[in-house]
Design a protein around this motif. Structure first.
Motif, short mmCIF file in Angstrom:
data_model
loop_
_atom_site.label_atom_id
_atom_site.label_comp_id
_atom_site.label_asym_id
_atom_site.label_seq_id
_atom_site.Cartn_x
_atom_site.Cartn_y
_atom_site.Cartn_z
N UNK A 1 26.29 40.15 37.21
CA UNK A 1 26.11 41.57 37.52
C UNK A 1 26.67 41.94 38.89
N UNK A 2 27.25 40.98 39.61
CA UNK A 2 27.90 41.25 40.90
C UNK A 2 29.35 41.59 40.62
N UNK A 3 29.61 42.88 40.46
CA UNK A 3 30.94 43.33 40.08
C UNK A 3 31.73 43.91 41.23
N UNK A 4 31.43 43.46 42.46
CA UNK A 4 32.24 43.87 43.61
C UNK A 4 33.64 43.30 43.45
N UNK A 5 34.62 44.04 43.90
CA UNK A 5 36.02 43.61 43.77
C UNK A 5 36.25 42.22 44.36
N UNK A 6 35.55 41.91 45.44
CA UNK A 6 35.73 40.61 46.10
C UNK A 6 35.22 39.47 45.23
N UNK A 7 34.37 39.77 44.26
CA UNK A 7 33.78 38.74 43.41
C UNK A 7 34.47 38.61 42.05
N UNK A 8 35.45 39.46 41.80
CA UNK A 8 36.13 39.50 40.51
C UNK A 8 37.51 38.87 40.63
N UNK A 9 37.83 38.04 39.66
CA UNK A 9 39.14 37.39 39.60
C UNK A 9 39.59 37.36 38.14
N UNK A 10 40.85 37.67 37.90
CA UNK A 10 41.40 37.62 36.55
C UNK A 10 42.20 36.34 36.41
N UNK A 11 41.86 35.57 35.38
CA UNK A 11 42.60 34.33 35.11
C UNK A 11 43.34 34.52 33.78
N UNK A 12 44.40 33.75 33.62
CA UNK A 12 45.30 34.00 32.49
C UNK A 12 44.95 33.26 31.21
N UNK A 13 44.05 32.27 31.29
CA UNK A 13 43.72 31.55 30.07
C UNK A 13 42.36 30.86 30.17
N UNK A 14 41.87 30.41 29.04
CA UNK A 14 40.55 29.80 28.94
C UNK A 14 40.46 28.50 29.74
N UNK A 15 41.49 27.71 29.73
CA UNK A 15 41.48 26.43 30.47
C UNK A 15 41.30 26.67 31.97
N UNK A 16 42.05 27.63 32.52
CA UNK A 16 41.92 27.97 33.94
C UNK A 16 40.51 28.45 34.24
N UNK A 17 39.95 29.23 33.33
CA UNK A 17 38.59 29.73 33.52
C UNK A 17 37.58 28.58 33.53
N UNK A 18 37.75 27.62 32.66
CA UNK A 18 36.84 26.46 32.63
C UNK A 18 36.90 25.69 33.95
N UNK A 19 38.07 25.54 34.51
CA UNK A 19 38.23 24.85 35.80
C UNK A 19 37.45 25.56 36.89
N UNK A 20 37.43 26.89 36.85
CA UNK A 20 36.70 27.69 37.85
C UNK A 20 35.21 27.40 37.79
N UNK A 21 34.70 26.97 36.65
CA UNK A 21 33.26 26.73 36.48
C UNK A 21 32.85 25.29 36.77
N UNK A 22 33.78 24.46 37.18
CA UNK A 22 33.43 23.07 37.52
C UNK A 22 32.70 23.00 38.83
#
Length: 93
Positions: free
Chosen positions: A72-93
């Motif tokens: 629910x923290x939707x400040x611009x500084x907290x939002x990032x767009x990634x191009x694919x699911x694999x990259x997104x999974x890496x962000x959650x490690x």
């Protein structure tokens, strides 16, 4: 029958400005007619913020990531767009 039953939007006594939290924890904004809106007229707030940041609609496959993990923290500084699911999974490690 209570006065507010059957009244929608701002006329409803329980109106909270059109912002609700979905069962999955993400913030939703009531924006009927918006291209991201679901059948009830709600848009995921983080996706809306991402499109505003990019200055264009999200492309197929693009995923909006909350850097701090707070859905629910939707400040611009907290939002990032990634191009694919694999990259997104890496962000959650």
């Amino acid at each position: 029958m209570p006065r507010h039953l059957g009244q929608r939007g701002e006329k409803n006594g329980a109106w909270k400005g059109g912002r609700v939290i979905a069962s999955n924890g993400y913030g939703l904004l009531r924006m009927p007619g918006h291209h991201l809106a679901d059948v009830r007229g709600y848009v995921y707030e983080h996706r809306l913020v991402a499109e505003q940041m990019l200055g264009r609609p999200l492309r197929t496959g693009e995923i909006v990531h909350h850097k701090n993990g707070c859905k629910v923290d939707n400040d611009r500084e907290n939002i990032e767009v990634v191009t694919d699911h694999r990259t997104h999974l890496v962000k959650h490690r």
